[in-house]
Design an enzyme around this catalytic site. Structure first.
Site, PDB file in Angstrom:
ATOM      1  CB  CYS A   1       0.981  -2.423   4.751  1.00 22.10           C
ATOM      2  SG  CYS A   1       0.766  -3.375   6.258  1.00 22.10           S
TER       3      CYS A   1
ATOM      4  CG  HIS B   1       8.022 -28.322  11.157  1.00 22.69           C
ATOM      5  ND1 HIS B   1       7.692 -27.791  12.376  1.00 22.69           N
ATOM      6  CD2 HIS B   1       9.341 -28.635  11.208  1.00 22.69           C
ATOM      7  CE1 HIS B   1       8.766 -27.764  13.140  1.00 22.69           C
ATOM      8  NE2 HIS B   1       9.792 -28.284  12.460  1.00 22.69           N
TER       9      HIS B   1
ATOM     10  CG  HIS C   1       9.671 -24.632  12.445  1.00 23.07           C
ATOM     11  ND1 HIS C   1       9.771 -24.518  13.814  1.00 23.07           N
ATOM     12  CD2 HIS C   1      10.819 -25.257  12.035  1.00 23.07           C
ATOM     13  CE1 HIS C   1      10.921 -25.054  14.229  1.00 23.07           C
ATOM     14  NE2 HIS C   1      11.582 -25.508  13.158  1.00 23.07           N
TER      15      HIS C   1
ATOM     16  CB  THR D   1       1.856  -2.498  11.021  1.00 26.44           C
ATOM     17  OG1 THR D   1       0.713  -3.006  10.298  1.00 26.44           O
ATOM     18  CG2 THR D   1       1.518  -1.172  11.683  1.00 26.44           C
TER      19      THR D   1
ATOM     20  CG  ASP E   1      -0.352   0.203   2.543  1.00 22.03           C
ATOM     21  OD1 ASP E   1       0.892   0.308   2.624  1.00 22.03           O
ATOM     22  OD2 ASP E   1      -1.094   0.296   3.538  1.00 22.03           O
TER      23      ASP E   1
HETATM   24  C1  RB5 Z   1      -2.025   2.720   6.368  1.00 21.42           C
HETATM   25  O1  RB5 Z   1      -2.109   3.947   6.961  1.00 21.42           O
HETATM   26  C2  RB5 Z   1      -1.797   1.644   7.411  1.00 21.42           C
HETATM   27  O2  RB5 Z   1      -2.937   1.498   8.191  1.00 21.42           O
HETATM   28  C3  RB5 Z   1      -1.441   0.339   6.751  1.00 21.42           C
HETATM   29  O3  RB5 Z   1      -0.312   0.511   5.958  1.00 21.42           O
HETATM   30  C4  RB5 Z   1      -1.102  -0.823   7.661  1.00 21.42           C
HETATM   31  O4  RB5 Z   1      -0.153  -0.448   8.601  1.00 21.42           O
HETATM   32  C5  RB5 Z   1      -2.224  -1.571   8.227  1.00 21.42           C
HETATM   33  O5  RB5 Z   1      -2.056  -2.616   8.843  1.00 21.42           O
END
Ligand code: RB5
Length: 149
Positions: free
Chosen positions: A64, A132, A97, A66, A7
């Site tokens: 993304c 596994h 695993h 996180t 994203d």
């Molecule tokens: C985008 O702002 C953010 O929410 C997305 O990149 C991600 O971290 C969501 O899990």
């Protein structure tokens, strides 16, 4: 062939990974996004993971903010085992695993240097099989709505 997707919050990291793959002569297909403007992570996960399921790409790397949202979306796709990783041990063991076929990274969590190390160990660690495999089969059974106990 490695599928890439992100994203907007993972866009810059995806570009770093592309640069790294160019240097290492690793083939990839970029499923977007193609600019840092707002882009929904589920769309990138869907495009890249479906290429893995179709067999066009061996694995996918998704980014993304996180690494979590995009991994949640990826794991809704049958046949995908996506792992959001921010440490070396996790990125290695999820191959050894869990036979993960998708690595998810968080650009707001993991620095570029470590992220590239995680990509490297993820792509170069083999699944160990054995006990596994039984557990992977259980994950597949859950995916199919089957009882496992
Ligand atoms: C985008 O702002 C953010 O929410 C997305 O990149 C991600 O971290 C969501 O899990």
């Amino acid at each position: 062939m490695i599928a890439l997707g992100s994203d907007h919050a993972g866009f810059a990291l995806k570009e770093k990974i592309k640069q790294y793959f160019d240097e290492k002569k690793i083939e990839y297909k970029d499923f977007g996004c193609y600019a840092p403007e707002s882009f929904d992570y589920a769309v990138a996960a869907s495009r890249a993971c479906k290429a893995v399921v179709r067999g066009e790409c061996e694995k996918a790397i998704l980014c993304c903010g996180t690494g979590i949202g995009i991994s949640m979306a990826a794991n809704k796709i049958k046949g995908i085992r996506a792992a959001a990783c921010s440490n070396y041990f996790g990125a290695k063991l999820t191959r050894a695993h869990n036979d993960a076929n998708v690595l998810c990274l968080g650009e707001r969590v993991t620095g570029y240097g470590l992220a590239l190390e995680l990509v490297d160990v993820f792509l170069n660690t083999e699944f160990e099989g054995g006990r596994h495999q039984r557990r992977i089969d259980m994950i597949s059974a859950l995916e199919n709505g089957e009882e496992i106990e």
